[in-house]
Motif scaffolding. Structure first.
Motif: not given
Length: 355
Positions: A134-137, A206-209
């Motif tokens: 995932a993008w946030g990982d 956006d899904g990334h906090a």
């Protein structure tokens, strides 16, 4: 079986190219260092300058600065004057290396391959298991590097060129409409539009906090927080605002189900509204995408774009070189009848979709 004959000329040419690529990768580290240390900025407009003087101006150690300068000169990133033992940054080089407002400014982009190297173990596992990342990982340099790199390109083109290429959109924005910026990241695109069109209201999702936090900070710093809000949401569940304009900036190809995202956009679009899709430039066939820019996009797509789409279920993993035909098919499946190329750059396709 006999080993194939080796063409020495071809071998030499390929080794030269491979070493050149390796040299560029080494040099990229020094580009990032030079930017963060202010070395390029100190050279910009200064004319010929010696290593000791540059070290003094930037508060750095002279021996390191001299070695850095020699590497820059060897890569033709600065000029070297033999007689005076000085180095010079040309105006053209300054636009790329020193001017942080220039649409050609590139040092931030080196944060992306830095994150790719840092995340190598995750990518190795993804290749072996077929799982996503995932993008946030990813390492935080990825999100910061992408946001900073795209910001200047959007600043140069979004308001003066891309939006006017869409049918009737500028007039709606000037009169006042509601805009959704889906996959907004750090919100640079949202902020630019909010600055240009004060009668409209903008909502970034956006899904990334952590990116949403950065977007709120950027909107406040730009003085547009009252008309540019940001919220954590996915591309299939952000609030139904009956938007006059829905934007996807370099993000639809990252999504695990782009058809669902396009279908949802069509559902929450106001009558007469427009979807603006900005995607990495690509032709529709692999053999037409064999270029340095495509190589860069394919590489990022391998470790970042495809990996994120797979992490979201991978219903359709487009990758960063999807091309117009595949993107048009996404919107056709979503029930959108009108789809056209509105504009293009060497790096982006700007596409328009309407119900």
């Amino acid at each position: 079986m006999n080993a194939p004959a080796i063409d020495q000329t071809k071998l030499d040419a390929f080794v030269t190219r491979a070493v050149g690529d390796l040299s560029s990768a080494y040099g990229g580290v020094l580009v990032s260092l030079g930017s963060k240390l202010g070395l390029y900025k100190a050279m910009s407009g200064a004319g010929p300058i010696g290593a000791a003087e540059l070290a003094t101006r930037t508060g750095c150690a002279e021996r390191y600065v001299r070695e850095w300068l020699n590497a820059q000169a060897a890569g033709d990133y600065v000029g070297y004057h033999t007689d005076s033992d000085t180095y010079e940054l040309s105006p053209e080089q300054a636009l790329v290396l020193a001017d942080e407002e220039s649409p050609l400014f590139i040092p931030h982009a080196w944060q992306v391959p830095a994150s790719m190297w840092f995340d190598e173990e995750r990518t190795l596992e993804a290749f072996r298991t077929g799982k996503g990342v995932a993008w946030g990982d990813h390492d935080g340099r990825l999100q910061c590097g992408v946001a900073a790199f795209y910001r200047n390109g959007y600043r140069a083109s979004l308001v003066p060129e891309w939006l006017p290429a869409l049918e009737g959109v500028v007039e709606q924005l000037e009169a006042g409409t509601i805009v959704a910026d889906v996959g907004c990241g750090h919100g640079h695109s949202t902020v630019l539009m909010a600055q240009a069109f004060p009668r409209s209201r903008f909502h970034g999702f956006d899904g990334h906090a952590a990116s949403i936090d950065a977007a709120r900070h950027n909107a406040a710093a730009a003085g547009v927080a009252e008309r540019a809000s940001f919220e954590v949401a996915r591309a299939v569940d952000y609030p139904d605002g009956q938007y006059g304009l829905i934007c996807f900036f370099d993000c639809l190809h990252d999504m695990g189900d782009p058809v669902a995202a396009a279908r949802y956009a069509a559902r929450v679009l106001a009558p007469g509204g427009t979807v603006m899709l900005v995607e990495p430039f690509a032709q529709d066939r692999v053999e037409h995408n064999l270029s340095p820019v495509s190589r860069m996009y394919y590489a990022a797509s391998t470790t970042i774009c495809c990996a994120h789409a797979i992490s979201e279920g991978g219903e359709l993993v487009l990758g960063a070189q999807a091309g117009e035909a595949r993107l048009a098919e996404v919107f056709r499946k979503a029930g959108v009848s009108h789809f056209r190329r509105a504009a293009e750059t060497p790096f982006n396709l700007i596409l328009e979709a309407c119900r």
